[in-house]
Design a protein around this motif. Structure first.
Motif, PDB file in Angstrom:
ATOM      1  N   PHE A  17      56.901 103.115  33.629  1.00 10.32           N
ATOM      2  CA  PHE A  17      57.431 104.563  33.609  1.00 10.32           C
ATOM      3  C   PHE A  17      58.376 104.852  32.610  1.00 10.32           C
ATOM      4  CE2 PHE A  17      56.254 103.609  38.206  1.00 10.32           C
ATOM      5  CZ  PHE A  17      55.477 104.721  38.487  1.00 10.32           C
ATOM      6  N   ILE A  18      58.143 105.779  31.814  1.00 10.45           N
ATOM      7  CA  ILE A  18      58.979 106.250  30.788  1.00 10.45           C
ATOM      8  C   ILE A  18      59.226 107.723  30.792  1.00 10.45           C
ATOM      9  CG2 ILE A  18      58.799 104.244  29.290  1.00 10.45           C
ATOM     10  CD1 ILE A  18      56.940 106.079  27.358  1.00 10.45           C
ATOM     11  N   ARG A  19      60.353 108.148  30.217  1.00  5.65           N
ATOM     12  CA  ARG A  19      60.411 109.688  30.014  1.00  5.65           C
ATOM     13  C   ARG A  19      59.925 109.948  28.711  1.00  5.65           C
ATOM     14  NH1 ARG A  19      65.890 112.714  28.534  1.00  5.65           N
ATOM     15  NH2 ARG A  19      65.096 114.838  28.616  1.00  5.65           N
ATOM     16  N   HIS A  20      59.359 111.162  28.352  1.00  6.70           N
ATOM     17  CA  HIS A  20      59.187 111.395  27.103  1.00  6.70           C
ATOM     18  C   HIS A  20      60.343 111.361  26.113  1.00  6.70           C
ATOM     19  CE1 HIS A  20      61.812 115.070  27.127  1.00  6.70           C
ATOM     20  NE2 HIS A  20      61.198 115.369  28.347  1.00  6.70           N
ATOM     21  N   ALA A  21      59.966 111.188  24.801  1.00  8.94           N
ATOM     22  CA  ALA A  21      60.828 110.812  23.704  1.00  8.94           C
ATOM     23  C   ALA A  21      61.431 112.368  23.379  1.00  8.94           C
ATOM     24  CB  ALA A  21      60.196 110.217  22.508  1.00  8.94           C
ATOM     25  N   GLU A  22      62.531 112.299  22.458  1.00 10.07           N
ATOM     26  CA  GLU A  22      63.333 113.258  22.128  1.00 10.07           C
ATOM     27  C   GLU A  22      62.410 114.457  21.913  1.00 10.07           C
ATOM     28  OE1 GLU A  22      65.703 109.540  21.105  1.00 10.07           O
ATOM     29  OE2 GLU A  22      63.712 110.024  21.152  1.00 10.07           O
ATOM     30  N   LYS A  23      62.910 115.610  22.184  1.00  9.68           N
ATOM     31  CA  LYS A  23      62.354 116.949  22.173  1.00  9.68           C
ATOM     32  C   LYS A  23      63.075 117.845  21.159  1.00  9.68           C
ATOM     33  CE  LYS A  23      64.075 118.789  26.349  1.00  9.68           C
ATOM     34  NZ  LYS A  23      63.784 119.329  27.637  1.00  9.68           N
ATOM     35  N   ASP A  24      62.213 118.649  20.536  1.00 15.44           N
ATOM     36  CA  ASP A  24      63.048 119.915  19.683  1.00 15.44           C
ATOM     37  C   ASP A  24      63.476 120.697  20.840  1.00 15.44           C
ATOM     38  OD1 ASP A  24      63.644 121.916  18.066  1.00 15.44           O
ATOM     39  OD2 ASP A  24      61.534 122.127  17.261  1.00 15.44           O
ATOM     40  N   THR A  25      65.079 120.975  20.669  1.00 14.73           N
ATOM     41  CA  THR A  25      65.647 121.628  21.539  1.00 14.73           C
ATOM     42  C   THR A  25      66.081 122.906  20.573  1.00 14.73           C
ATOM     43  OG1 THR A  25      67.812 120.594  21.148  1.00 14.73           O
ATOM     44  CG2 THR A  25      66.309 119.884  23.114  1.00 14.73           C
ATOM     45  N   SER A  26      65.555 123.365  19.519  1.00 17.88           N
ATOM     46  CA  SER A  26      66.119 124.446  18.706  1.00 17.88           C
ATOM     47  C   SER A  26      65.827 125.674  19.030  1.00 17.88           C
ATOM     48  CB  SER A  26      65.221 123.965  17.412  1.00 17.88           C
ATOM     49  OG  SER A  26      64.259 124.289  17.326  1.00 17.88           O
ATOM     50  N   ASP A  27      64.663 125.612  19.881  1.00 19.19           N
ATOM     51  CA  ASP A  27      64.585 127.072  20.769  1.00 19.19           C
ATOM     52  C   ASP A  27      64.445 126.850  22.148  1.00 19.19           C
ATOM     53  OD1 ASP A  27      63.303 129.410  21.759  1.00 19.19           O
ATOM     54  OD2 ASP A  27      61.309 129.189  20.788  1.00 19.19           O
ATOM     55  N   ASN A  30      61.592 127.941  24.477  1.00 19.28           N
ATOM     56  CA  ASN A  30      60.444 127.080  24.430  1.00 19.28           C
ATOM     57  C   ASN A  30      60.312 125.936  25.566  1.00 19.28           C
ATOM     58  OD1 ASN A  30      58.053 125.795  23.663  1.00 19.28           O
ATOM     59  ND2 ASN A  30      58.677 125.431  21.656  1.00 19.28           N
ATOM     60  N   ARG A  31      59.567 126.229  26.472  1.00 20.97           N
ATOM     61  CA  ARG A  31      59.358 125.398  27.693  1.00 20.97           C
ATOM     62  C   ARG A  31      58.353 124.142  27.398  1.00 20.97           C
ATOM     63  NH1 ARG A  31      61.073 125.865  32.215  1.00 20.97           N
ATOM     64  NH2 ARG A  31      59.299 125.678  33.496  1.00 20.97           N
ATOM     65  N   ASN A  32      57.858 124.341  26.322  1.00 17.09           N
ATOM     66  CA  ASN A  32      56.915 123.272  25.808  1.00 17.09           C
ATOM     67  C   ASN A  32      56.937 122.660  24.505  1.00 17.09           C
ATOM     68  OD1 ASN A  32      54.718 121.404  26.235  1.00 17.09           O
ATOM     69  ND2 ASN A  32      53.357 123.096  25.940  1.00 17.09           N
ATOM     70  N   PRO A  33      58.109 122.420  24.172  1.00 14.54           N
ATOM     71  CA  PRO A  33      58.298 121.854  22.621  1.00 14.54           C
ATOM     72  C   PRO A  33      57.900 120.581  22.449  1.00 14.54           C
ATOM     73  CG  PRO A  33      60.510 121.203  24.102  1.00 14.54           C
ATOM     74  CD  PRO A  33      59.361 121.948  24.962  1.00 14.54           C
ATOM     75  N   HIS A  34      57.733 120.260  21.212  1.00 12.73           N
ATOM     76  CA  HIS A  34      56.978 119.026  20.603  1.00 12.73           C
ATOM     77  C   HIS A  34      58.213 118.041  20.446  1.00 12.73           C
ATOM     78  CE1 HIS A  34      53.124 120.602  19.552  1.00 12.73           C
ATOM     79  NE2 HIS A  34      53.709 121.767  19.422  1.00 12.73           N
ATOM     80  N   LEU A  35      57.750 117.032  19.806  1.00  8.70           N
ATOM     81  CA  LEU A  35      58.997 115.916  19.724  1.00  8.70           C
ATOM     82  C   LEU A  35      59.448 116.316  18.409  1.00  8.70           C
ATOM     83  CD1 LEU A  35      57.190 112.379  20.925  1.00  8.70           C
ATOM     84  CD2 LEU A  35      58.808 113.854  21.986  1.00  8.70           C
ATOM     85  N   THR A  36      60.644 115.611  18.241  1.00 10.28           N
ATOM     86  CA  THR A  36      61.388 115.810  16.859  1.00 10.28           C
ATOM     87  C   THR A  36      60.906 114.549  16.210  1.00 10.28           C
ATOM     88  OG1 THR A  36      63.305 114.288  17.725  1.00 10.28           O
ATOM     89  CG2 THR A  36      63.607 116.807  17.925  1.00 10.28           C
ATOM     90  N   LYS A  37      61.023 114.470  14.823  1.00  9.90           N
ATOM     91  CA  LYS A  37      60.916 113.151  14.287  1.00  9.90           C
ATOM     92  C   LYS A  37      61.496 111.861  14.931  1.00  9.90           C
ATOM     93  CE  LYS A  37      59.659 114.845   9.809  1.00  9.90           C
ATOM     94  NZ  LYS A  37      58.443 114.988  10.249  1.00  9.90           N
ATOM     95  N   GLU A  38      62.675 111.932  15.447  1.00  8.01           N
ATOM     96  CA  GLU A  38      63.334 110.963  16.228  1.00  8.01           C
ATOM     97  C   GLU A  38      62.465 110.348  17.296  1.00  8.01           C
ATOM     98  OE1 GLU A  38      67.167 111.476  17.582  1.00  8.01           O
ATOM     99  OE2 GLU A  38      67.547 109.597  17.791  1.00  8.01           O
ATOM    100  N   GLY A  39      61.638 111.577  17.998  1.00  5.81           N
ATOM    101  CA  GLY A  39      60.927 111.632  19.102  1.00  5.81           C
ATOM    102  C   GLY A  39      59.665 110.755  18.803  1.00  5.81           C
ATOM    103  N   GLN A  40      59.208 111.246  17.646  1.00  9.69           N
ATOM    104  CA  GLN A  40      58.071 110.372  17.305  1.00  9.69           C
ATOM    105  C   GLN A  40      58.186 109.206  16.940  1.00  9.69           C
ATOM    106  OE1 GLN A  40      56.852 112.949  13.907  1.00  9.69           O
ATOM    107  NE2 GLN A  40      56.552 114.776  15.308  1.00  9.69           N
ATOM    108  N   ILE A  67      52.729 114.054  26.173  1.00 15.29           N
ATOM    109  CA  ILE A  67      51.393 113.582  25.500  1.00 15.29           C
ATOM    110  C   ILE A  67      51.628 113.121  24.174  1.00 15.29           C
ATOM    111  CG2 ILE A  67      49.197 114.570  24.455  1.00 15.29           C
ATOM    112  CD1 ILE A  67      49.037 116.610  27.082  1.00 15.29           C
ATOM    113  N   GLU A  68      52.499 113.584  23.350  1.00 14.38           N
ATOM    114  CA  GLU A  68      52.816 113.055  22.046  1.00 14.38           C
ATOM    115  C   GLU A  68      53.566 111.582  22.327  1.00 14.38           C
ATOM    116  OE1 GLU A  68      55.362 116.145  20.206  1.00 14.38           O
ATOM    117  OE2 GLU A  68      53.499 117.318  20.048  1.00 14.38           O
ATOM    118  N   THR A  69      54.411 111.493  23.258  1.00 10.29           N
ATOM    119  CA  THR A  69      54.991 110.193  23.538  1.00 10.29           C
ATOM    120  C   THR A  69      54.018 109.080  23.863  1.00 10.29           C
ATOM    121  OG1 THR A  69      57.011 111.242  24.280  1.00 10.29           O
ATOM    122  CG2 THR A  69      56.828 108.971  25.152  1.00 10.29           C
TER     123      THR A  69
END
Length: 154
Positions: A17-27, A30-40, A67-69
């Motif tokens: 079990f893992i949590r998703h990686a770092e997400k984009d919090t700039s907005d 936005n309840r469904n952000p993508h990962l940041t470069k660090e998260g990718q 999903i991206e994680t």
């Protein structure tokens, strides 16, 4: 004395079990952000960490960040991602459907520990801090008995 040939083989199910990686919090709206470069990069690190483990299934909530994680690990193992809703999921059916398999489950800071606790059968883990992207919960069920550990992977 039991003859080894008469003993039934152990049935082992392992969940990562893992949590998703770092997400984009700039907005913040936005309840469904993508990962940041660090998260990718972290998603690729997870896939590298799990590359020598034969995954049978990859589960993710239906959000871009989860999903991206999950995708690098799913791709590395030639698996499709199965999406789930942690609040509407039939966890008994999930346990039955994954019995004897090795499964990666990607969720959120509030759902990942709860899901691990469900498999364990008791409340062991608390909600993750919003800044925690490094926790790996490993739950192994052998003949119906759960063991677990929590690792921090930087």
């Amino acid at each position: 004395m039991v003859n080894a040939q008469d003993a039934s083989p152990s049935e082992i199910t392992t969940y990562y079990f893992i949590r998703h990686a770092e997400k984009d919090t700039s907005d913040s709206s936005n309840r469904n952000p993508h990962l940041t470069k660090e998260g990718q990069s972290r998603a690729v690190k997870w896939s590298t960490l799990l590359s020598n483990i034969k995954l049978d299934a990859v589960y993710s909530t239906n959000y871009h960040r989860t999903i991206e994680t999950a995708q690098p690990s799913a791709s590395k193992h030639n698996l499709e991602i199965t999406t789930y809703d942690p609040f509407k999921m039939d966890k008994k059916a999930f346990i039955e459907n994954t019995k004897g398999k090795t499964v990666l489950v990607v969720g959120h800071s509030n759902t990942t520990p709860v899901f691990a606790n469900t498999i364990i059968g008791e409340e062991v883990y608390k909600q993750l801090d919003e800044s925690n992207y490094t926790s790996l919960f490993i739950v192994t069920v052998t003949n119906g008995v759960a063991s677990h550990q929590l690792l921090t992977i930087e």
